[in-house]
Design a protein around this motif. Sequence first.
Motif, mmCIF file in Angstrom:
data_model
loop_
_atom_site.group_PDB
_atom_site.id
_atom_site.type_symbol
_atom_site.label_atom_id
_atom_site.label_comp_id
_atom_site.label_asym_id
_atom_site.label_seq_id
_atom_site.Cartn_x
_atom_site.Cartn_y
_atom_site.Cartn_z
ATOM 1 N N LEU A 300 0.827 -1.197 0.000
ATOM 2 C CA LEU A 300 0.000 0.000 0.000
ATOM 3 C C LEU A 300 0.866 1.253 0.000
ATOM 4 O O LEU A 300 0.599 2.232 -0.716
ATOM 5 N N MET A 301 1.937 1.226 0.798
ATOM 6 C CA MET A 301 2.848 2.371 0.856
ATOM 7 C C MET A 301 3.521 2.588 -0.499
ATOM 8 O O MET A 301 3.643 3.727 -0.974
ATOM 9 N N PHE A 302 3.940 1.491 -1.149
ATOM 10 C CA PHE A 302 4.553 1.605 -2.466
ATOM 11 C C PHE A 302 3.598 2.245 -3.461
ATOM 12 O O PHE A 302 3.980 3.092 -4.271
ATOM 13 N N SER A 303 2.366 1.835 -3.430
ATOM 14 C CA SER A 303 1.372 2.352 -4.375
ATOM 15 C C SER A 303 1.194 3.855 -4.223
ATOM 16 O O SER A 303 1.159 4.604 -5.207
ATOM 17 N N ILE A 304 1.092 4.310 -2.982
ATOM 18 C CA ILE A 304 0.886 5.749 -2.724
ATOM 19 C C ILE A 304 2.094 6.553 -3.192
ATOM 20 O O ILE A 304 1.963 7.582 -3.876
ATOM 21 N N VAL A 305 3.299 6.072 -2.828
ATOM 22 C CA VAL A 305 4.517 6.796 -3.217
ATOM 23 C C VAL A 305 4.700 6.778 -4.728
ATOM 24 O O VAL A 305 5.132 7.760 -5.342
ATOM 25 N N ALA A 306 4.372 5.636 -5.383
ATOM 26 C CA ALA A 306 4.530 5.542 -6.830
ATOM 27 C C ALA A 306 3.622 6.518 -7.554
ATOM 28 O O ALA A 306 4.021 7.164 -8.532
ATOM 29 N N VAL A 307 2.396 6.654 -7.111
ATOM 30 C CA VAL A 307 1.454 7.584 -7.745
ATOM 31 C C VAL A 307 1.938 9.019 -7.590
ATOM 32 O O VAL A 307 1.928 9.816 -8.545
ATOM 33 N N CYS A 308 2.375 9.379 -6.381
ATOM 34 C CA CYS A 308 2.868 10.746 -6.145
ATOM 35 C C CYS A 308 4.156 10.995 -6.918
ATOM 36 O O CYS A 308 4.370 12.094 -7.466
ATOM 37 N N GLY A 309 5.020 9.990 -6.943
ATOM 38 C CA GLY A 309 6.302 10.165 -7.630
ATOM 39 C C GLY A 309 6.174 10.188 -9.125
ATOM 40 O O GLY A 309 7.015 10.771 -9.821
ATOM 41 N N ALA A 310 5.146 9.526 -9.689
ATOM 42 C CA ALA A 310 4.978 9.489 -11.137
ATOM 43 C C ALA A 310 4.785 10.887 -11.705
ATOM 44 O O ALA A 310 5.333 11.224 -12.769
ATOM 45 N N ALA A 311 4.029 11.716 -11.018
ATOM 46 C CA ALA A 311 3.797 13.085 -11.489
ATOM 47 C C ALA A 311 5.101 13.870 -11.539
ATOM 48 O O ALA A 311 5.391 14.576 -12.519
ATOM 49 N N VAL A 312 5.894 13.738 -10.478
ATOM 50 C CA VAL A 312 7.191 14.428 -10.447
ATOM 51 C C VAL A 312 8.117 13.884 -11.525
ATOM 52 O O VAL A 312 8.842 14.623 -12.207
ATOM 53 N N ALA A 313 8.087 12.544 -11.727
ATOM 54 C CA ALA A 313 8.961 11.912 -12.717
ATOM 55 C C ALA A 313 8.638 12.380 -14.125
ATOM 56 O O ALA A 313 9.540 12.600 -14.950
ATOM 57 N N ILE A 314 7.351 12.556 -14.449
ATOM 58 C CA ILE A 314 6.964 13.000 -15.788
ATOM 59 C C ILE A 314 7.491 14.405 -16.066
ATOM 60 O O ILE A 314 8.002 14.700 -17.154
ATOM 61 N N ILE A 315 7.393 15.278 -15.080
ATOM 62 C CA ILE A 315 7.872 16.664 -15.261
ATOM 63 C C ILE A 315 9.387 16.673 -15.504
ATOM 64 O O ILE A 315 9.890 17.344 -16.423
ATOM 65 N N LEU A 316 10.132 15.929 -14.688
ATOM 66 C CA LEU A 316 11.588 15.884 -14.840
ATOM 67 C C LEU A 316 11.999 15.221 -16.156
ATOM 68 O O LEU A 316 12.951 15.650 -16.817
ATOM 69 N N ALA A 317 11.287 14.152 -16.545
ATOM 70 C CA ALA A 317 11.633 13.420 -17.764
ATOM 71 C C ALA A 317 11.465 14.298 -18.999
ATOM 72 O O ALA A 317 12.285 14.240 -19.925
ATOM 73 N N ARG A 318 10.422 15.112 -19.036
ATOM 74 C CA ARG A 318 10.196 15.979 -20.197
ATOM 75 C C ARG A 318 11.325 16.996 -20.345
ATOM 76 O O ARG A 318 11.745 17.323 -21.461
ATOM 77 N N LYS A 319 11.830 17.504 -19.231
ATOM 78 C CA LYS A 319 12.932 18.465 -19.299
ATOM 79 C C LYS A 319 14.211 17.810 -19.825
ATOM 80 O O LYS A 319 14.984 18.435 -20.549
ATOM 81 N N GLN A 320 14.437 16.558 -19.449
ATOM 82 C CA GLN A 320 15.660 15.871 -19.846
ATOM 83 C C GLN A 320 15.572 15.250 -21.239
ATOM 84 O O GLN A 320 16.590 14.884 -21.821
#
Length: 770
Positions: A300-320
């Motif tokens: 459950l903890m992994f799922s919550i962190v993954a969802v929150c982190g996915a948004a941040v990851a998409i923003i960073l990935a587009r810049k790179q």
Amino acid sequence: MKLNYFKSKLFIKYILSYLFMLLVPLVLLSVIIYNSAVSDLRSEIEQSHFNQLFQAKTIIDSHMKQLSDTASQVAYDEQLAKYRVHDPYYSLEAITALKKYKATSPIVSEMFLFFHNDESIYSSAGMTGLNVFNNKYNFKGWKPDEIVKDLNTVKYPVVRPTTLIGRNPTTSGTENVLAYLEPITPNNPNPYGTIMYLIRESELTGLIDSIIGNYQGSSYIFDNRGLVLASNSNLEKPLDSGTLRSLCDLSTGIHSVKLNGEPHSVVSVKSYRNGWDYVTLMPSSQFLSNVLHIRNLMLLMFSIVAVCGAAVAIILARKQFHPIIDLVEFANSKSKVGGVQAEPHMAGDELARIRTALQEYSSRADLQEPYARNQFLLMLLKYGNALSISKELQGSFDIRFDKAYHFAMMIGRDSVPEDHLDAHDWQTMIEQLAKVEFPELAACVYGVELPKPSQMALIVNFDLLEGMSDIDQYHGIVQKVHDNIVGLFRLDPVIGVGACYPDPDQLNQSFIEACSAFESRMFSGHGSITFFESLTSTPGETLWVPSSLLLKLSQSLKQGSYEVAAQTISEGMNYFQNPDLSVKLKRCVYFDILNTMLKTGLELGIDNLTADISMYDASNSLEELKLHFLSLASRLCAIVERKEKTEEHSLIEQVITYIDSHYMDHSLSLEMVACKYSISVSYFSRFFKEQMGINFVQYIWQKRMNAVINELVTTNDPLKDIIQRVGYLDTPNFIRKFKKETGLTPGQYRKLYSHAEGDDVSEDLTHSEL
């Protein structure tokens, strides 16, 4: 057109990489917590399991001791004395006594009393003859005569695991039992009877299971010989005898063992009273089920962190990702796929395009690097000018000329090796001498492969060692090279050594001198090592040009090295300035130099040099003579270079003609052709690829492939005969390569394209191809 980032595999990888970096600390922490919980729980369960098994062992030992005590009591019980048992009046008392003793042990299903050499056996049910007993009690693997023998001869307590088959005619079931034989009187070397207890296997294993409690495992009891006395296995696949033996040999304690591909926790306890081993097996998966709630919480903890982190990851990935898109566009602009310009954006394949472009350039560089390095060193030996070459280029070839002294060596043999192993040793030597260092002599050696077979050159750079003269160090390096070749490569080389120079730009002179020394040794036999400076002098050489200088001049002309030839001519002209030299002797010096050049020209097949030669006259100035000699040397070197290029073109034409007429010979090889045309194997391989655009093996394959295709469509000959006729002996391998290249098997190709009438391909051929 707007790019859809999510169609790109690389963009998805960027997102996943950021998520990975985000989740790694959490994963590590969770794994540590989870493993710690599982480890603690496992240790607790295993220790409890061990204590319970030890308790079960103690109880079973007490039961077995009770049986021994019962045997002692029977031995001294007057009611069970032999004479009273046989007396009809007292026999009922004996049976009653046996019932009483049987009732004292909860694990005994039946108890028998037997007196040696008696025809009867007694139990709580009454007296029975041995024949009746054997009919009633049918034991698997324990024959009646063996039972009687054991009852009469046993002197020590014996446990025999067996299977009881059908107690009476109306019962057809089987039951695993232990037959425990106890002699009476116990501990007496001459017992007069035997008590036999029948103990159900389920009584012992059930006792263990009841004490240990709820576990999905297996239990085993082994005797002191490693035999299984009782077992309660829950394994899907029974354990083999070797595995059972290994379980029996385990020391007392807790062990982790893999059984039938699944990890198990094994608890072993040994009884020192009777030597029995008590072993239980528990699947390790049982421990994990007890921490299931922890695992669910972590998921459950992994799922919550993954969802929150996915948004941040998409923003960073587009810049790179934008620089990658630019790089892909550049790669596409410089490359073509299948002869057509690549698409501006190959969705999901950006990294592959970049990798392909890099691999194309890298493979070209890798293929050309050995050739380029060798060509670079060949040009250096021919023209000099080492210092004019950039440090970056030298570094890319792993070559440095930063030491104090430099000289060249020529290595070869008297004849071209015909033996394959000998040629292989020579090629191995060339590869291993590409770069060699001798730290003890402060020397570095670079190998250069020459076009002629069984010849190579070495470029040696060294710094002076303290306490050693330059001559001693120079000779020591040469001897070290010679000893290494003889010791490591089983070759006896011929070595010519040029003079040592402080300037690497003079390596071309040292190489010409090394060639001269090498050639001098070949014709005059100076030994395996010949130094140019030690060539034999002719009496009176002090008055005109030394023979060593003339040798150097001749060799420089043969190599087409105008720079060295000009330097040598300048050195020769200095002898005209000798005040002790008469006009007659000066004419001799003139003719020495001139004759050397003309003789060299004739050796090279150039016979039209005398037309423009003017005779020496006393009025000629030294400068005019020098210009005359330099002009002749320049003409000779130019002819040599043109001749080399002509010979290269002629050689490739001869080689292609030879291959085209012999490609059907299965023994045709790169080594054979190189030997035939007196070229080193590696030089010939590079030369062939450079001239033809494909390597030797590919060229032979194409010739044979075309020949097979021609015969497939014009003849009805069997495929195997066609393949062998064109020189390919491995028919199955040829068929695989043919199908890979054409997309069809030879049989399918023949059916599609054959123009021969009545073409018929056998089914056997088709099956063999497929």
